[in-house]
Motif scaffolding. Structure first.
Motif, short mmCIF file in Angstrom:
data_model
loop_
_atom_site.label_atom_id
_atom_site.label_comp_id
_atom_site.label_asym_id
_atom_site.label_seq_id
_atom_site.Cartn_x
_atom_site.Cartn_y
_atom_site.Cartn_z
N UNK A 174 1.07 -1.00 -0.10
CA UNK A 174 0.36 -0.78 -0.29
C UNK A 174 0.83 1.59 -0.54
N UNK A 175 2.12 1.23 -0.19
CA UNK A 175 3.20 2.38 0.45
C UNK A 175 3.21 3.47 -0.63
N UNK A 176 3.42 2.35 -1.74
CA UNK A 176 3.42 2.69 -2.96
C UNK A 176 2.33 3.64 -3.74
N UNK A 177 0.82 3.50 -3.37
CA UNK A 177 0.55 4.05 -3.60
C UNK A 177 -0.03 5.09 -2.79
N UNK A 178 -0.62 6.54 -3.45
CA UNK A 178 -0.40 8.22 -3.44
C UNK A 178 -1.69 8.28 -3.79
N UNK A 179 -2.82 8.69 -3.05
CA UNK A 179 -3.51 9.25 -3.55
C UNK A 179 -3.80 10.96 -3.28
N UNK A 180 -3.95 11.40 -4.67
CA UNK A 180 -4.17 12.94 -4.31
C UNK A 180 -4.75 13.43 -4.23
N UNK A 181 -5.79 14.83 -3.63
CA UNK A 181 -6.25 15.00 -3.19
C UNK A 181 -5.93 17.33 -2.95
N UNK A 182 -7.28 17.53 -3.42
CA UNK A 182 -6.90 18.90 -3.20
C UNK A 182 -6.81 19.48 -1.87
N UNK A 183 -6.59 20.95 -1.67
CA UNK A 183 -6.68 21.96 -1.16
C UNK A 183 -8.52 21.13 -1.04
N UNK A 184 -8.75 22.04 -1.56
CA UNK A 184 -10.43 22.99 -1.93
C UNK A 184 -11.39 21.71 -0.96
N UNK A 185 -11.03 20.27 -1.53
CA UNK A 185 -11.58 19.26 -1.08
C UNK A 185 -11.35 18.78 -0.03
N UNK A 186 -10.70 19.49 0.70
CA UNK A 186 -10.19 19.17 2.47
C UNK A 186 -11.23 20.46 2.75
N UNK A 187 -11.07 21.14 2.27
CA UNK A 187 -11.42 22.97 3.14
C UNK A 187 -12.52 22.52 2.96
N UNK B 121 -4.82 1.81 6.23
CA UNK B 121 -4.76 0.49 4.98
C UNK B 121 -2.94 1.34 4.26
N UNK B 122 -2.32 2.18 5.65
CA UNK B 122 -1.16 2.03 4.83
C UNK B 122 -0.96 2.52 3.64
N UNK B 123 -2.41 3.78 3.01
CA UNK B 123 -1.47 4.37 1.82
C UNK B 123 -0.87 5.40 1.54
N UNK B 124 -0.46 6.21 0.77
CA UNK B 124 0.31 7.42 1.16
C UNK B 124 -0.70 8.59 0.68
N UNK B 125 -0.34 9.34 0.66
CA UNK B 125 -2.37 10.52 0.38
C UNK B 125 -0.92 12.22 -0.05
N UNK B 126 -1.56 12.87 -0.69
CA UNK B 126 -0.77 14.18 -0.42
C UNK B 126 -1.66 15.05 -1.23
N UNK B 127 -1.44 16.07 -0.71
CA UNK B 127 -2.23 17.39 -0.99
C UNK B 127 -1.97 18.06 -2.65
N UNK B 128 -2.59 18.30 -3.83
CA UNK B 128 -2.16 18.66 -4.98
C UNK B 128 -2.58 19.78 -5.05
N UNK B 129 -1.92 20.67 -6.07
CA UNK B 129 -2.63 22.11 -5.96
C UNK B 129 -1.88 23.05 -5.29
N UNK B 130 -0.59 22.85 -4.28
CA UNK B 130 -0.97 23.33 -3.03
C UNK B 130 -0.82 24.33 -2.76
N UNK B 131 -1.32 25.73 -2.65
CA UNK B 131 -0.99 26.93 -2.76
C UNK B 131 -2.36 27.33 -3.03
N UNK B 132 -2.98 26.96 -3.81
CA UNK B 132 -3.85 27.57 -4.99
C UNK B 132 -5.33 27.47 -4.05
N UNK B 133 -5.63 27.22 -3.64
CA UNK B 133 -7.08 26.41 -2.93
C UNK B 133 -7.23 27.05 -1.68
#
Ligand code: C2E
Ligand code: MG
Ligand code: MG
Ligand code: MG
Length: 293
Positions: free
Chosen positions: A145-158, A174-186
């Motif tokens: 699972x560590x090699x799978x990285x899910x990208x979500x945007x700041x806007x989605x989070x907020x 689940x031991x997945x990796x998580x990213x914030x995409x387009x950081x700084x724009x949301x």
């Protein structure tokens, strides 16, 4: 879409708008059929370590090859897919496809063994169902699972921060990796960042592409980097297009980069060619000084 009330009601008689509405309906219909007709495929954009310029993984990007209109870019069809709720089945397909593709590369190529895959998530797909879906995928696939990285945007989070935090924690379990995409724009997630189980920040291309011309942008990116570093989060710079930007990122000790300067998104066959030829390095700027950890 014409709004139900007020001024918008008159605008429906504007012929330009009518045409737009018809075109949108057509696109929706085509989208429904496109899934069954297998008109979607993925491209993979290399992500490069700025320490040693080695390939560390890919971002999977969705593509639509329309039977009559040719290639339709994601910014044109993702919003329609979201509006029609087709996004969830479509993205479910994309995630499985990307993960199985990586699994195949892991087992076929020695130099691919530690590569990771990033996939993008729509806000609509980011719910309880996704957690179940990922759990079931992980049960099927012989991929850590560590090699799978899910990208979500700041806007989605907020949009719904409390729910988002709890969902992120479930995915992290689940031991997945998580990213914030387009950081700084949301809509800013700065004050939440320390509460989020995030592994990676992807600094938006709009900051990166001014790095070589605008000293203020350098200061902003440096601040993001310091923040991430203090929170134990790694940073990927998006949209690196020039030697100068790359050198600047090196000077800022940015971890990873992705951009046309290193590689455009490539089809699976092209990636396979790279792996067959053991191309694991991407040309760095001659004066770049890889930093010591
Ligand atoms: P993103 O997730 O921020 O993906 C990066 C986008 O930047 C990609 O555009 C990529 O081709 C482009 N890019 C990469 N390097 C450079 C560069 O050096 N210069 C420039 N000008 N562009 C660069 P693409 O493939 O058109 O995708 C656009 C957006 O569509 C993505 O932005 C993402 O938000 C969305 N998208 C793509 N696939 C999916 C998906 O499966 N699900 C969801 N929800 N969204 C997706
Ligand atoms: Mg992305
Ligand atoms: Mg991005
Ligand atoms: Mg972006």
């Amino acid at each position: 879409r014409a709004k139900a009330k007020g001024r918008a009601r008159y605008e429906i008689f504007n012929p330009g708008m009518h045409q737009q509405a018809v075109a949108l309906l057509q696109l929706e219909n085509d989208l429904r059929r496109a899934i069954n007709r297998q008109e979607f495929f993925l491209e993979y954009q290399p992500i490069i370590s700025l320490r040693d310029f080695r390939l560390v993984g890919f971002e999977a990007l969705m593509r639509w090859q329309h039977s009559k209109r040719g290639r339709i870019p994601p910014i044109d069809f993702i919003p329609v897919a979201e509006e029609t709720e087709l996004i969830t089945p479509l993205e479910r397909w994309a995630i499985r496809q990307a993960c199985w593709q990586l699994e195949q590369w892991h087992s076929n190529y020695d130099i691919a063994k530690s590569l990771v895959i990033h996939v993008n998530l729509s806000g609509q797909h980011f719910d309880e169902g996704l957690v179940a879906e990922m759990r079931s995928l992980l049960a099927d696939i012989p991929l850590p699972p560590e090699v799978i990285n899910l990208e979500i945007t700041e806007t989605m989070l907020m949009q719904n921060a409390e729910t988002a935090v709890s969902l992120l924690n479930r995915l992290k379990d689940l031991n997945l990796r998580l990213s914030i995409d387009d950081f700084g724009t949301g809509y800013s997630s700065l004050s939440y960042l320390h509460r989020l189980p995030i592994d990676t920040l992807k600094v938006d291309r709009s900051f990166v592409n001014k790095l070589d011309t605008d000293p203020e942008q350098v200061a902003i990116v440096r601040t993001i980097m310091t923040l991430a570093w203090n929170l134990g989060i790694e940073v990927i710079a998006e949209g690196v297009e020039s030697i100068k930007q790359q050198a600047q990122l090196n000077a800022l000790q940015c971890d990873y980069a992705q951009g046309f300067y290193f590689s455009r998104p490539l089809g699976a066959e092209q990636i396979e060619k790279l792996l067959q030829e053991s191309v694991a390095h991407f040309t760095p700027h001659p004066t770049a000084i890889p930093y010591k950890a």
